[in-house]
Motif scaffolding. Structure first.
Motif, PDB file in Angstrom:
ATOM      1  N   UNK A   1      47.871  34.331  34.546  1.00  0.00           N
ATOM      2  CA  UNK A   1      47.088  33.691  35.605  1.00  0.00           C
ATOM      3  C   UNK A   1      45.634  33.583  35.192  1.00  0.00           C
ATOM      4  N   UNK A   2      45.109  34.659  34.657  1.00  0.00           N
ATOM      5  CA  UNK A   2      43.722  34.688  34.213  1.00  0.00           C
ATOM      6  C   UNK A   2      43.446  35.982  33.491  1.00  0.00           C
ATOM      7  N   UNK A   3      42.449  35.940  32.610  1.00  0.00           N
ATOM      8  CA  UNK A   3      42.068  37.137  31.866  1.00  0.00           C
ATOM      9  C   UNK A   3      40.552  37.213  31.776  1.00  0.00           C
ATOM     10  N   UNK A   4      40.049  38.428  31.720  1.00  0.00           N
ATOM     11  CA  UNK A   4      38.611  38.643  31.657  1.00  0.00           C
ATOM     12  C   UNK A   4      38.326  39.749  30.640  1.00  0.00           C
ATOM     13  N   UNK A   5      38.182  39.372  29.359  1.00  0.00           N
ATOM     14  CA  UNK A   5      37.955  40.392  28.331  1.00  0.00           C
ATOM     15  C   UNK A   5      36.731  41.262  28.603  1.00  0.00           C
ATOM     16  N   UNK A   6      35.726  40.724  29.286  1.00  0.00           N
ATOM     17  CA  UNK A   6      34.503  41.492  29.535  1.00  0.00           C
ATOM     18  C   UNK A   6      34.753  42.712  30.406  1.00  0.00           C
ATOM     19  N   UNK A   7      35.794  42.672  31.223  1.00  0.00           N
ATOM     20  CA  UNK A   7      36.123  43.826  32.060  1.00  0.00           C
ATOM     21  C   UNK A   7      37.469  44.434  31.692  1.00  0.00           C
ATOM     22  N   UNK A   8      38.101  43.911  30.648  1.00  0.00           N
ATOM     23  CA  UNK A   8      39.409  44.364  30.171  1.00  0.00           C
ATOM     24  C   UNK A   8      40.450  44.334  31.277  1.00  0.00           C
ATOM     25  N   UNK A   9      40.444  43.260  32.054  1.00  0.00           N
ATOM     26  CA  UNK A   9      41.418  43.094  33.129  1.00  0.00           C
ATOM     27  C   UNK A   9      42.088  41.734  33.014  1.00  0.00           C
TER      28      UNK A   9
ATOM     29  N   UNK B   1      38.810  43.517  42.679  1.00  0.00           N
ATOM     30  CA  UNK B   1      37.879  42.418  42.921  1.00  0.00           C
ATOM     31  C   UNK B   1      37.933  41.393  41.796  1.00  0.00           C
ATOM     32  N   UNK B   2      38.050  41.860  40.555  1.00  0.00           N
ATOM     33  CA  UNK B   2      38.205  40.936  39.429  1.00  0.00           C
ATOM     34  C   UNK B   2      39.528  40.192  39.543  1.00  0.00           C
ATOM     35  N   UNK B   3      40.589  40.913  39.897  1.00  0.00           N
ATOM     36  CA  UNK B   3      41.900  40.274  40.039  1.00  0.00           C
ATOM     37  C   UNK B   3      41.872  39.178  41.097  1.00  0.00           C
ATOM     38  N   UNK B   4      41.179  39.416  42.193  1.00  0.00           N
ATOM     39  CA  UNK B   4      41.075  38.396  43.251  1.00  0.00           C
ATOM     40  C   UNK B   4      40.467  37.119  42.696  1.00  0.00           C
ATOM     41  N   UNK B   5      39.440  37.257  41.858  1.00  0.00           N
ATOM     42  CA  UNK B   5      38.820  36.072  41.278  1.00  0.00           C
ATOM     43  C   UNK B   5      39.756  35.388  40.289  1.00  0.00           C
TER      44      UNK B   5
ATOM     45  N   UNK C   1      39.381  32.498  36.599  1.00  0.00           N
ATOM     46  CA  UNK C   1      38.386  33.155  35.758  1.00  0.00           C
ATOM     47  C   UNK C   1      37.516  34.027  36.645  1.00  0.00           C
ATOM     48  N   UNK C   2      36.826  34.975  36.011  1.00  0.00           N
ATOM     49  CA  UNK C   2      35.938  35.863  36.741  1.00  0.00           C
ATOM     50  C   UNK C   2      34.495  35.561  36.356  1.00  0.00           C
ATOM     51  N   UNK C   3      33.622  35.505  37.347  1.00  0.00           N
ATOM     52  CA  UNK C   3      32.196  35.397  37.082  1.00  0.00           C
ATOM     53  C   UNK C   3      31.593  36.792  37.132  1.00  0.00           C
TER      54      UNK C   3
ATOM     55  N   UNK D   1      28.416  53.051  43.306  1.00  0.00           N
ATOM     56  CA  UNK D   1      28.283  51.928  42.381  1.00  0.00           C
ATOM     57  C   UNK D   1      29.427  50.930  42.518  1.00  0.00           C
ATOM     58  N   UNK D   2      30.667  51.415  42.664  1.00  0.00           N
ATOM     59  CA  UNK D   2      31.801  50.493  42.782  1.00  0.00           C
ATOM     60  C   UNK D   2      31.595  49.507  43.921  1.00  0.00           C
ATOM     61  N   UNK D   3      31.236  50.023  45.089  1.00  0.00           N
ATOM     62  CA  UNK D   3      31.068  49.147  46.242  1.00  0.00           C
ATOM     63  C   UNK D   3      29.863  48.236  46.073  1.00  0.00           C
ATOM     64  N   UNK D   4      28.828  48.701  45.379  1.00  0.00           N
ATOM     65  CA  UNK D   4      27.710  47.814  45.081  1.00  0.00           C
ATOM     66  C   UNK D   4      28.154  46.642  44.218  1.00  0.00           C
ATOM     67  N   UNK D   5      28.968  46.946  43.186  1.00  0.00           N
ATOM     68  CA  UNK D   5      29.462  45.888  42.316  1.00  0.00           C
ATOM     69  C   UNK D   5      30.296  44.882  43.090  1.00  0.00           C
ATOM     70  N   UNK D   6      31.151  45.383  43.967  1.00  0.00           N
ATOM     71  CA  UNK D   6      31.991  44.519  44.785  1.00  0.00           C
ATOM     72  C   UNK D   6      31.131  43.624  45.669  1.00  0.00           C
ATOM     73  N   UNK D   7      30.111  44.204  46.288  1.00  0.00           N
ATOM     74  CA  UNK D   7      29.258  43.430  47.195  1.00  0.00           C
ATOM     75  C   UNK D   7      28.465  42.366  46.445  1.00  0.00           C
ATOM     76  N   UNK D   8      27.977  42.701  45.247  1.00  0.00           N
ATOM     77  CA  UNK D   8      27.233  41.712  44.456  1.00  0.00           C
ATOM     78  C   UNK D   8      28.131  40.541  44.092  1.00  0.00           C
ATOM     79  N   UNK D   9      29.395  40.838  43.811  1.00  0.00           N
ATOM     80  CA  UNK D   9      30.296  39.797  43.333  1.00  0.00           C
ATOM     81  C   UNK D   9      30.673  38.795  44.414  1.00  0.00           C
ATOM     82  N   UNK D  10      30.346  39.069  45.651  1.00  0.00           N
ATOM     83  CA  UNK D  10      30.577  38.077  46.700  1.00  0.00           C
ATOM     84  C   UNK D  10      29.533  36.966  46.657  1.00  0.00           C
ATOM     85  N   UNK D  11      28.521  37.113  45.814  1.00  0.00           N
ATOM     86  CA  UNK D  11      27.446  36.125  45.704  1.00  0.00           C
ATOM     87  C   UNK D  11      27.538  35.397  44.373  1.00  0.00           C
ATOM     88  N   UNK D  12      26.892  34.239  44.304  1.00  0.00           N
ATOM     89  CA  UNK D  12      26.922  33.424  43.099  1.00  0.00           C
ATOM     90  C   UNK D  12      25.578  33.492  42.389  1.00  0.00           C
TER      91      UNK D  12
END
Length: 360
Positions: A124-132, A254-258, A264-266, A324-335
């Motif tokens: 479906x998608x891969x993101x080497x930067x996060x190894x997911x 969160x990466x999987x959702x994207x 792809x994941x941003x 930190x995890x929740x901060x990362x998740x919250x940031x990722x809701x923005x572009x």
């Protein structure tokens, strides 16, 4: 943290690039349970010892072994069923052999620990930067039991956890241990190839080659991490030595959702490196729960907004964060290009900054 005494193996390849080696530079967006049949997130279970027999019975219907073949080469790893649409979460390095140089077509198949074998899967998608990565199988080809999702931000040191997967191809394997540490930055680079696990969960539950991509769960069988790396002595030649690492599920999901939604994941960032202020740290220091800024990266949004090391981020864009995890998740809701309100504590005083969101 840089792991210098030994080496890390796959279950062991990991994150790369700027977005992979600076914990607070990553971000992510996660949705709760919906019509896809995925269980809702729940708090992690801590304190008492696990009934590992019950955890195995709960987790095995959601566990898969992933086989990748490309000519004479291939790879093997593990994964967990995310939903009844057939989406499966794993590590990117598990499927990376399918994308090597050459023209030989690759095949990816999935064996269910409690079900069908050799089920064809697509990426479906891969993101080497996060190894997911996310794979998908035809929902009609197997009985799909989505794994229950836990809350990695609620993990505490000493909490019992269980790892499931297919070490060395031995499927339906389960090992038990505890959370040994949290918020690890682990350098797993090899030579000129930089790579790191960011904000990783450290556990002594045995993780060996083939466990990669499989679930780390709490005592209720809820996934709290994605098993990704295991340390070995410098001389090698052994299996797990009790130093193993998992990507927190809050971030992984969160990466999987994207990947599922956009293929792809941003990597939107604000430019801080941070660690979580846990309950234990909060009690001993008087700091609030949140993401403690250890470094502000020059030129990024947080630096331009005047944030400093020592600030504790407690809210991003109206979303409360307790680590930190929740901060990362919250940031990722923005572009990238957005400006987000960031609330933080500085010297006990609550402050707010308008922080630009960029890409690394």
């Amino acid at each position: 943290m840089r792991l210098t005494p030994g080496r890390l193996v796959a279950g062991a390849v990991a994150l790369a690039l700027l977005s992979g080696i600076t914990g607070g530079l990553l971000g992510a967006a996660v949705s709760g349970s919906g019509g896809d049949g995925r269980p809702a997130a729940a708090a992690a279970t801590g304190g008492t010892a696990c009934d590992v027999t019950q955890v195995a019975a709960t987790v095995f219907p959601s566990l898969v072994t992933i086989n990748v073949r490309r000519g004479a080469t291939g790879g093997l790893g593990s994964g967990s069923v995310l939903d009844r649409d057939g989406n499966i979460l794993t590590n990117d390095h598990v499927i990376a052999p399918a994308f090597g140089a050459g023209t030989t077509p690759a095949t990816i198949t999935v064996d269910f620990a409690r079900g069908a074998s050799e089920v064809p899967a697509t990426v479906v998608g891969r993101d080497p930067a996060t190894d997911l990565a996310v794979l998908r199988v035809d929902p009609a080809a197997a009985t799909l039991t989505p794994i229950a999702i836990g809350d990695s931000s609620a993990l505490v040191v000493g909490q019992p956890v269980v790892a499931a997967g297919s070490p060395l191809g031995l499927n339906s394997t389960i090992t038990a241990g505890v959370v040994s540490a949290l918020n690890r930055w682990i350098d797993v680079g090899d030579g000129a190839e930089p790579a790191a696990l960011v904000n990783a969960v450290q556990t002594d539950a045995a993780v060996n080659q083939g466990n990669s991509g499989g679930p780390l769960t709490d005592c209720a069988g809820r996934q709290v991490g994605v098993n990704s790396a295991g340390a070995q002595p410098p001389e090698g030649g052994g299996g797990s030595i009790g130093l193993n690492f998992a990507i927190p599920i809050d971030f992984a999901l969160s990466v999987a959702e994207q990947l599922i939604g956009d293929k792809k994941a941003t990597h939107p960032v604000i430019g801080v490196m941070s660690v979580s202020v846990t309950d234990e740290i909060a009690r001993s220091t008087g700091l609030p729960r949140g993401a403690l800024v250890e470094q502000v990266v020059p030129g990024f949004g947080a630096a331009r907004a005047g944030m400093r090391p020592g600030d504790v981020i407690t809210q991003v864009g109206g979303t409360a964060v307790n680590g930190t995890d929740q901060m990362l998740v919250a940031i990722r809701t923005h572009k990238p290009g957005d400006t987000v309100d960031v609330r933080f504590s500085r010297g006990g005083s609550a402050q707010t900054a308008q922080v630009p969101v960029t890409e690394p």
